[in-house]
Motif scaffolding. Structure first.
Motif, PDB file in Angstrom:
ATOM      1  N   PRO A  34       0.764  -1.234   0.073  1.00 29.85           N
ATOM      2  CA  PRO A  34       0.063   0.067   0.003  1.00 29.85           C
ATOM      3  C   PRO A  34       0.883   1.166  -0.165  1.00 29.85           C
ATOM      4  CG  PRO A  34       0.098  -0.783   2.038  1.00 29.85           C
ATOM      5  CD  PRO A  34       0.717  -1.817   1.362  1.00 29.85           C
ATOM      6  N   THR A  35       0.289   2.227  -0.692  1.00 30.19           N
ATOM      7  CA  THR A  35       0.960   3.728  -0.275  1.00 30.19           C
ATOM      8  C   THR A  35       0.171   4.363   0.749  1.00 30.19           C
ATOM      9  OG1 THR A  35       1.061   3.876  -2.733  1.00 30.19           O
ATOM     10  CG2 THR A  35       1.247   5.840  -1.505  1.00 30.19           C
ATOM     11  N   HIS A  41      -8.688   0.593   1.491  1.00 29.94           N
ATOM     12  CA  HIS A  41     -10.057   0.405   1.229  1.00 29.94           C
ATOM     13  C   HIS A  41     -10.195  -1.241   0.843  1.00 29.94           C
ATOM     14  CE1 HIS A  41      -9.334   0.336  -3.164  1.00 29.94           C
ATOM     15  NE2 HIS A  41      -8.706   1.602  -3.192  1.00 29.94           N
ATOM     16  N   GLY A  43     -11.038  -2.642  -1.659  1.00 29.55           N
ATOM     17  CA  GLY A  43     -10.336  -3.095  -3.090  1.00 29.55           C
ATOM     18  C   GLY A  43      -8.924  -3.392  -2.811  1.00 29.55           C
ATOM     19  N   ASN A  44      -8.267  -2.568  -2.200  1.00 33.85           N
ATOM     20  CA  ASN A  44      -6.591  -3.040  -1.911  1.00 33.85           C
ATOM     21  C   ASN A  44      -6.785  -4.181  -1.032  1.00 33.85           C
ATOM     22  OD1 ASN A  44      -6.579   0.419  -0.730  1.00 33.85           O
ATOM     23  ND2 ASN A  44      -5.882  -0.387  -2.633  1.00 33.85           N
ATOM     24  N   THR A  47      -6.896  -7.326  -3.207  1.00 32.23           N
ATOM     25  CA  THR A  47      -5.530  -7.960  -3.731  1.00 32.23           C
ATOM     26  C   THR A  47      -4.708  -8.501  -2.660  1.00 32.23           C
ATOM     27  OG1 THR A  47      -5.780  -6.269  -5.435  1.00 32.23           O
ATOM     28  CG2 THR A  47      -3.546  -6.896  -4.777  1.00 32.23           C
ATOM     29  N   PHE A  48      -4.688  -7.910  -1.525  1.00 31.06           N
ATOM     30  CA  PHE A  48      -3.707  -8.453  -0.599  1.00 31.06           C
ATOM     31  C   PHE A  48      -4.225  -9.795  -0.063  1.00 31.06           C
ATOM     32  CE2 PHE A  48      -2.763  -3.664   0.167  1.00 31.06           C
ATOM     33  CZ  PHE A  48      -1.754  -3.640  -0.721  1.00 31.06           C
ATOM     34  N   GLY A 230      -2.302  -5.616  -7.987  1.00 30.17           N
ATOM     35  CA  GLY A 230      -3.399  -5.347  -8.807  1.00 30.17           C
ATOM     36  C   GLY A 230      -3.119  -4.913 -10.067  1.00 30.17           C
ATOM     37  N   ASP A 232      -4.347  -2.632 -12.094  1.00 25.45           N
ATOM     38  CA  ASP A 232      -3.990  -1.375 -12.400  1.00 25.45           C
ATOM     39  C   ASP A 232      -2.423  -1.159 -12.398  1.00 25.45           C
ATOM     40  OD1 ASP A 232      -4.052  -1.739  -9.775  1.00 25.45           O
ATOM     41  OD2 ASP A 232      -4.660   0.172  -9.135  1.00 25.45           O
ATOM     42  N   LEU A 233      -1.507  -2.014 -11.857  1.00 24.94           N
ATOM     43  CA  LEU A 233      -0.232  -1.956 -11.655  1.00 24.94           C
ATOM     44  C   LEU A 233       0.451  -2.397 -12.934  1.00 24.94           C
ATOM     45  CD1 LEU A 233       0.593  -2.667  -7.886  1.00 24.94           C
ATOM     46  CD2 LEU A 233      -0.128  -0.501  -8.908  1.00 24.94           C
ATOM     47  N   GLY A 261      -7.787  -9.151 -10.268  1.00 24.67           N
ATOM     48  CA  GLY A 261      -8.819  -8.170 -10.824  1.00 24.67           C
ATOM     49  C   GLY A 261      -9.351  -7.233  -9.834  1.00 24.67           C
ATOM     50  N   PHE A 262     -10.065  -6.227 -10.297  1.00 26.55           N
ATOM     51  CA  PHE A 262     -10.830  -4.992  -9.550  1.00 26.55           C
ATOM     52  C   PHE A 262     -11.921  -5.531  -8.693  1.00 26.55           C
ATOM     53  CE2 PHE A 262      -9.050  -2.141 -13.029  1.00 26.55           C
ATOM     54  CZ  PHE A 262      -7.798  -2.265 -12.475  1.00 26.55           C
ATOM     55  N   LEU A 263     -12.005  -4.820  -7.488  1.00 29.25           N
ATOM     56  CA  LEU A 263     -13.126  -4.809  -6.935  1.00 29.25           C
ATOM     57  C   LEU A 263     -13.936  -3.540  -7.329  1.00 29.25           C
ATOM     58  CD1 LEU A 263     -14.812  -6.221  -4.447  1.00 29.25           C
ATOM     59  CD2 LEU A 263     -13.765  -4.420  -3.139  1.00 29.25           C
ATOM     60  N   LYS A 269     -14.413   0.681 -10.983  1.00 30.28           N
ATOM     61  CA  LYS A 269     -13.239   0.414  -9.989  1.00 30.28           C
ATOM     62  C   LYS A 269     -13.302   1.206  -8.514  1.00 30.28           C
ATOM     63  CE  LYS A 269      -8.218   0.523  -9.053  1.00 30.28           C
ATOM     64  NZ  LYS A 269      -7.405   1.353  -9.297  1.00 30.28           N
ATOM     65  N   MET A 270     -13.313   0.561  -7.568  1.00 32.02           N
ATOM     66  CA  MET A 270     -13.132   1.089  -6.255  1.00 32.02           C
ATOM     67  C   MET A 270     -11.999   1.817  -6.423  1.00 32.02           C
ATOM     68  SD  MET A 270     -13.766  -0.073  -2.569  1.00 32.02           S
ATOM     69  CE  MET A 270     -15.479  -0.476  -2.617  1.00 32.02           C
TER      70      MET A 270
END
Ligand code: AMP
Ligand code: ZN
Length: 489
Positions: A34-35, A41, A43-44, A47-48, A230, A232-233, A261-263, A269-270
């Motif tokens: 995470p940043t 959230h 969505g993150n 992925t984790f 994720g 988007d990266l 994939g995205f939540l 996308k969240m």
């Protein structure tokens, strides 16, 4: 022992490939973390959680895994957030690292083996930038350093983007320090009020992408097995990581690239920038952490997943069914000895189904389907056993219960004692519906007295009164238990 036949989808080849690790029996995996400028959230969290289960399953399969997940604690967004709160950027980031750790623990995410931070990796970052400058892949410009994309012959091999299309409409703006539009910053010269470190190019701070090149090499080596994040990266972040690392080391950075994939929320996308986010810690006040994991895992990690309150409520109801089954089974067979002998219905087949699904690109949805079959058999054996032999039923239930224990650590599910989980769920429902527990207990006492006096009309009337409040009672061998239907149903 031959290596387990795990297949995983590699974004690089766009195909499922057999997992053949660089060192037999070992896996090095790096996941972009995470940043830390705000709370994560869900969505993150999706992925984790996906990578948490990948790591758990690899360990279950006997691999020795080194799991690295970083914290981006130096970044434009952090500096901006810190200016808004008046904190020092490093202090704000440290605060959100702690918040993330609390959230991750609440969601039962494993602690990675290493969780490096940018602020603690500056010497390695400077060294790799220097190497890129020395090899002619990067250039300094007024205290900034840029990666020269045109020097990298296979740039964009992961995202398969077309460089000419990427350049359309892009041009170097007056005042830009870079030479070509696709060049990206490795080092940014210090601006007043920003955190900065000494470097051969003056005071400054790293660009975003270089940290993962430096950290993955530091902890996993120049070439390692799996890199994840994720979707988007993929572009530009992972593309730029590859460009930096492979240009610096002349080695393939990661063998397998995995993307979650995205939540989505209402079709989008969240993401913080869209403002459609549900914070993980807020979600966890409303839903059980295992229910949230169950919701994530019920869809394959590569597919999009749509968030809705109803989906979470359904996941929790399903988990309640599982835990109620486990409570029933424990009441029946925990600590008992049954005469040795054959089992009913081949309980071992569920493990085979579970592993087949997980071996196929970590198909957690298929794994949960296998578990559904297992729970259905447990219910059948406790409620209406198809065989008369009580010892066989007992033995089989014990074997099935053991299977649940084996897989629960892979999914991070069913790790609680059934009684405690069910009580927690009930407490939450009690709060949501504003139920008066003392009154429920008084009515239960009245019902017990009516039943003892064989006054069944009265005991039914009391049951009806409770039902009107959403309280359902069940008479079990261990006594009468009650539960509450959630407020939304
Ligand atoms: P960030 O803190 O923005 O760098 O994101 C941390 C991780 O969460 C990255 O791997 C992102 O790709 C991932 N991520 C961000 N938004 C979502 C989403 N809506 N669904 C799934 N993963 C996401
Ligand atoms: Zn990264």
């Amino acid at each position: 022992m031959s290596p387990p036949p795990i297949r995983l989808f590699n974004t690089m080849s766009m195909q499922k490939e057999l997992l053949e690790t660089l060192v037999p029996g070992k896996v090095g995996i790096y996941v972009c973390g995470p940043t830390v400028y705000s709370y994560v959230h869900i969505g993150n969290a999706r992925t984790f959680t996906s990578f948490d289960v990948v790591v758990r399953y690899l360990r279950y399969r006997g691999y020795e895994v080194t799991y690295v997940r970083n914290y981006t604690d130096v970044d434009d967004k952090i500096i901006k957030a810190a200016h808004e709160t008046g904190e020092a950027p490093v202090a704000l980031a440290a605060r959100f690292v702690e918040a993330f750790r609390e959230d991750a623990q609440a969601l039962h995410l494993l602690e990675p083996d290493v969780s490096p931070r940018v602020s603690q990796t500056i010497p390695e970052i400077v060294a790799i930038i220097q190497k890129l400058v020395d090899k002619g892949y990067a250039y300094e410009s007024q205290g900034d350093v840029y990666f020269s994309v045109s020097r990298d012959a296979d740039y964009a091999k992961l995202s398969k983007r077309n460089l000419e299309e990427l350049c359309v409409g892009e041009r170097v703006q007056p005042g830009d320090q870079k030479r070509e539009p696709l060049d990206f910053a490795l080092w940014k010269a210090a601006k007043p009020g920003e955190p900065s470190w000494d470097s051969p190019w003056g005071k400054g701070r790293p660009g975003w992408h270089i940290e993962c090149s430096a950290m993955s090499e530091k902890y996993l080596g120049a070439s390692f097995d799996i890199h994840g994040g994720g979707l988007d990266l993929i572009f530009p972040h992972h593309e730029n990581e590859i460009a930096q690392s492979e240009s610096a080391t002349d080695q393939r950075m990661a063998k397998y690239w995995m993307h979650c994939g995205f939540l989505d929320l209402e079709g989008a996308k969240m993401s913080k920038s869209l403002g459609n986010v549900v914070r993980l810690r807020d979600a966890l006040t409303r839903v059980d952490p295992e229910a949230l994991r169950f919701f994530f895992l019920s869809t394959h990690y590569r597919h999009p997943l749509n968030f809705a309150d109803k989906a979470l409520a359904d996941a929790e109801a399903r988990l309640e069914y599982f835990y109620e089954t486990l409570r029933k089974v424990d009441e029946r067979v925990a600590g008992k000895d049954f005469a040795a002998g054959p089992l009913h219905g081949e309980p071992g087949r569920f493990r085979a189904e579970f592993e087949t699904a997980m071996d196929d690109d970590f198909n957690s949805a298929g794994a949960l389907a296998a578990l559904s079959g297992l729970f259905a058999l447990m219910n059948e054996l406790t409620d209406k056993p198809p065989v008369k032999d009580k010892a066989m039923v007992g033995r089989t239930l014990q074997a099935l219960r053991e299977e649940v224990r084996r897989v629960s650590s892979v999914l991070g599910l069913f790790e609680d004692s059934p009684a405690e989980w069910l009580l927690r769920r009930r407490d939450r429902a009690v709060r949501e519906r504003g139920i008066d527990v003392a009154q429920v207990e008084r009515l239960l006492g009245e019902r017990a007295a009516a039943r003892a006096a064989k006054n069944f009309a009265e005991s039914d009337r009391v049951r009806g009164l409770l039902k009107e409040q959403g309280v359902e009672i069940m008479d079990t061998p261990g006594g009468t238990v009650w539960k509450v239907a959630p407020a939304s149903t």
